[in-house]
Scaffold this active site. Sequence first.
Site, PDB file in Angstrom:
ATOM      1  N   ARG A 120     -12.953  -1.798  12.947  1.00  0.00           N
ATOM      2  CA  ARG A 120     -11.741  -1.400  12.245  1.00  0.00           C
ATOM      3  C   ARG A 120     -10.536  -1.433  13.179  1.00  0.00           C
ATOM      4  O   ARG A 120     -10.651  -1.117  14.374  1.00  0.00           O
ATOM      5  CB  ARG A 120     -11.939   0.027  11.740  1.00  0.00           C
ATOM      6  CG  ARG A 120     -10.832   0.578  10.867  1.00  0.00           C
ATOM      7  CD  ARG A 120     -10.746  -0.142   9.566  1.00  0.00           C
ATOM      8  NE  ARG A 120     -10.051   0.618   8.540  1.00  0.00           N
ATOM      9  CZ  ARG A 120      -9.688   0.104   7.366  1.00  0.00           C
ATOM     10  NH1 ARG A 120      -9.960  -1.156   7.074  1.00  0.00           N
ATOM     11  NH2 ARG A 120      -9.090   0.850   6.469  1.00  0.00           N
ATOM     12  N   THR A 418      -9.115  -8.668   0.713  1.00  0.00           N
ATOM     13  CA  THR A 418     -10.266  -8.719   1.627  1.00  0.00           C
ATOM     14  C   THR A 418     -11.245  -9.834   1.259  1.00  0.00           C
ATOM     15  O   THR A 418     -11.112 -10.471   0.225  1.00  0.00           O
ATOM     16  CB  THR A 418     -10.988  -7.344   1.618  1.00  0.00           C
ATOM     17  OG1 THR A 418     -10.065  -6.346   1.899  1.00  0.00           O
ATOM     18  CG2 THR A 418     -12.141  -7.265   2.543  1.00  0.00           C
ATOM     19  N   THR A 436     -11.032  -8.038   6.708  1.00  0.00           N
ATOM     20  CA  THR A 436      -9.808  -7.846   5.942  1.00  0.00           C
ATOM     21  C   THR A 436      -8.587  -7.866   6.848  1.00  0.00           C
ATOM     22  O   THR A 436      -8.708  -7.599   8.051  1.00  0.00           O
ATOM     23  CB  THR A 436      -9.886  -6.483   5.198  1.00  0.00           C
ATOM     24  OG1 THR A 436      -8.711  -6.316   4.397  1.00  0.00           O
ATOM     25  CG2 THR A 436      -9.988  -5.303   6.152  1.00  0.00           C
ATOM     26  N   GLU A 438      -6.148  -6.189   5.158  1.00  0.00           N
ATOM     27  CA  GLU A 438      -5.634  -5.228   4.183  1.00  0.00           C
ATOM     28  C   GLU A 438      -5.060  -5.977   2.994  1.00  0.00           C
ATOM     29  O   GLU A 438      -5.787  -6.613   2.277  1.00  0.00           O
ATOM     30  CB  GLU A 438      -4.617  -4.283   4.830  1.00  0.00           C
ATOM     31  CG  GLU A 438      -4.480  -2.884   4.220  1.00  0.00           C
ATOM     32  CD  GLU A 438      -4.492  -2.713   2.726  1.00  0.00           C
ATOM     33  OE1 GLU A 438      -5.588  -2.427   2.198  1.00  0.00           O
ATOM     34  OE2 GLU A 438      -3.453  -2.787   2.077  1.00  0.00           O
ATOM     35  N   ASP A 460      -3.529   2.027   5.123  1.00  0.00           N
ATOM     36  CA  ASP A 460      -4.675   2.738   4.544  1.00  0.00           C
ATOM     37  C   ASP A 460      -4.688   4.215   4.942  1.00  0.00           C
ATOM     38  O   ASP A 460      -5.466   4.997   4.396  1.00  0.00           O
ATOM     39  CB  ASP A 460      -6.001   2.079   4.969  1.00  0.00           C
ATOM     40  CG  ASP A 460      -6.406   0.944   4.049  1.00  0.00           C
ATOM     41  OD1 ASP A 460      -5.638   0.635   3.114  1.00  0.00           O
ATOM     42  OD2 ASP A 460      -7.487   0.363   4.247  1.00  0.00           O
ATOM     43  N   SER A 484     -11.531   3.370   5.531  1.00  0.00           N
ATOM     44  CA  SER A 484     -11.739   2.120   4.800  1.00  0.00           C
ATOM     45  C   SER A 484     -12.671   2.345   3.618  1.00  0.00           C
ATOM     46  O   SER A 484     -13.348   3.376   3.524  1.00  0.00           O
ATOM     47  CB  SER A 484     -12.359   1.092   5.747  1.00  0.00           C
ATOM     48  OG  SER A 484     -12.738  -0.064   5.049  1.00  0.00           O
ATOM     49  N   SER A 485     -12.690   1.353   2.734  1.00  0.00           N
ATOM     50  CA  SER A 485     -13.668   1.346   1.633  1.00  0.00           C
ATOM     51  C   SER A 485     -14.663   0.199   1.778  1.00  0.00           C
ATOM     52  O   SER A 485     -15.498  -0.019   0.900  1.00  0.00           O
ATOM     53  CB  SER A 485     -12.953   1.195   0.296  1.00  0.00           C
ATOM     54  OG  SER A 485     -12.083   2.264   0.086  1.00  0.00           O
ATOM     55  N   GLY A 505     -11.848  -5.801  -2.380  1.00  0.00           N
ATOM     56  CA  GLY A 505     -11.290  -5.062  -3.522  1.00  0.00           C
ATOM     57  C   GLY A 505     -10.791  -3.662  -3.219  1.00  0.00           C
ATOM     58  O   GLY A 505     -10.803  -2.809  -4.112  1.00  0.00           O
ATOM     59  N   GLY A 506     -10.387  -3.358  -1.983  1.00  0.00           N
ATOM     60  CA  GLY A 506      -9.872  -2.016  -1.684  1.00  0.00           C
ATOM     61  C   GLY A 506     -10.886  -0.960  -2.087  1.00  0.00           C
ATOM     62  O   GLY A 506     -12.089  -1.132  -1.898  1.00  0.00           O
TER      63      GLY A 506
HETATM   64  N1  GLU Z   1      -7.817  -1.876   3.493  1.00  0.00           N
HETATM   65  C1  GLU Z   1      -8.918  -1.895   2.599  1.00  0.00           C
HETATM   66  C2  GLU Z   1     -10.107  -1.157   3.162  1.00  0.00           C
HETATM   67  O1  GLU Z   1     -10.401  -1.265   4.316  1.00  0.00           O
HETATM   68  C3  GLU Z   1      -9.324  -3.266   2.337  1.00  0.00           C
HETATM   69  C4  GLU Z   1      -8.212  -4.047   1.759  1.00  0.00           C
HETATM   70  C5  GLU Z   1      -8.430  -4.266   0.348  1.00  0.00           C
HETATM   71  O2  GLU Z   1      -9.513  -4.739   0.002  1.00  0.00           O
HETATM   72  O3  GLU Z   1      -7.513  -3.988  -0.416  1.00  0.00           O
HETATM   73  O4  GLU Z   1     -10.751  -0.464   2.462  1.00  0.00           O
END
Ligand code: GLU
Length: 612
Positions: A120, A418, A436, A438, A460, A484-485, A505-506
């Site tokens: 990360r 991502t 990613t 982001e 994030d 993160s997700s 997909g965040g």
């Molecule tokens: N920043 C997001 C995360 O690490 C990923 C970016 C996204 O998929 O929108 O969870």
Amino acid sequence: MALARPTIHRSLPVLAATAALVAGTLTVPAAAAGPGPAAARAPGKAPVAVGHGGAVASVDADASAAGIEVLRKGGNAVDAAVATAAALGVTEPYSGGIGGGGYLVYYDAKTRNVSTIDGRERAPLSATKDLFLEKGRPVPFADAVTSGLSVGTPGVPATWDTALRAWGSRSLGDVLKPAQKLARDGFTVDATFRKQTADNEARFKDFPATAKLFLPGGKPPAVGSTLKNPDLARTYGLLARQGVDAIYRGAVGRDIVRTVRKPPVDPASHRVARPGDLTERDLRAYGVRKQAPTRVAYRGLDVYGVAPSSSGGTTVGEALNILENSDLKRLDRTTYLHRYIEASRIAFADRNRWVGDPAFEKVPVDGLTSQRFADSRACLIKDGAVLTSPLPPGDPRHPKPCAHRGAAAPTPYEGEHTTHLTVADKWGNVVAYTLTIEQTGGSGITVPGRGFLLNNELTDFSFTPVSPGVHDPNLPGPGKRPRSSLSPTIVLKDGRPAFALGSPGGSTIITTVLQTLLNHVDRGMPLVEAIAAPRASQRNAAATELEPGLWDSPLRGRLEAKGHVFKANPEIGAATGVQRLPDGRWVAAAETSRRGGGSAMVVRPAGKPPVR
Ligand code: GLU
């Protein structure tokens, strides 16, 4: 407010592939046919492949081919994963690359161990919890997105280096070769790439280095045209010769720092791109974290994910543990979806309260992934009623049946970007890797002369506590990783790989991985069908997001009658996965239509993919 039903454009080859898939007649093209002109490879894009010698699934045919090339030459899954990721840095430069971060999960066939790398991005060492405050007020989110302020120290190069040194069998220079060639010779622009460029045109044109690269002639490139990135080819060449020190201690790193500290905006534009305080010291101080995976037992399987700083492993794990209280196999579709939605809601309530960077926060990982805690939360789910969001969290350290602890923490905004790749080799090693920058297009800022975009991952972080007065584990800090997700996941049965998957997909990544896993394990869908099935995503918000396949189905009315509230989302995620069949063959699986369809390949195609 519900959105109008979106139109989804499907390409003809993908539609044909979907139809063949449903009919069980899909034959897999020799998509792994090795390098040739990019335009000649495009029709080989298939969402499923089955056979021997290893498998690669990604969103892009050139990237999957890069991984297959490495496998065919005797490389292992880690070598192929880095090759695929590096190629995605060329063809999916808006989703991931050496200017960003990610998480990698690795199953080692010899030791039967699962390991993870947390690559990360980190905040500058000078950052405080007020990183995104100006005169006591949060910086507008849209301004933070396109700025040096939101650029974290990249973790992707260190992830590749660490993975190759620990488990790879090839040098970085070797595995970068296919991507280097792709960057030099170019790839064929497809409709997804053109649309992503057009969506970013307004900000890309404000940065001459970005415009030069991605807006040839001042416009998004035409579908079917060839896009070359000679600067990135040279940067990969430098990494091949000097190793990742070129970034963490060398010339590329100095360029990154200069770019972040004074974003190179076109003097004729009115854009104000805030600078960031990234220094060469930040780059030198960067290190990935090799850490234990999360593990939950689910219906005789062991599900391994990434531990914090991502919330992926704990949140998917908690939801699975909650759902283990239900016999999902036997439920009608309405009740199945109801319980899935409620389990996601609860797991997100707990994620938002408890998960942040463990170097700064006490994250109760064991509690969050314990069956006892999940059972204490599962009792909230009632078939005749719908829980109200934002739902307050429970306390995983002291689980009490149906009890809440403290104020609710809603899920903050996260984009839906991502990219994810999944790889297996002939020895049985498996990699699930999500990377990613982001937002699609990251910060919009290309490092001049180096051919890659910088991330905007620090957005994030919570800019201010999500619930005023309540501790938020995701505020910025010096060298801290934003939560993160990302949820790369490997599933074992009796210590051997069963399947692996992940998605972009965040925050919807978590629900996409969860739902795909349930579709496959509980609802009996072959992996590619489990991926293609329409998605729902509930993240402790008032409304659950539905893709058109559910939005337009009678199921929506039945769930609304229970009290569910929905809003339409045209497309959630873009998953890929691999599966080990009992006879030893690998299935590679990707999207049939989302993001224009994904690319699944195997080294030696053999037979047909499983059908229901
Ligand atoms: N920043 C997001 C995360 O690490 C990923 C970016 C996204 O998929 O929108 O969870």
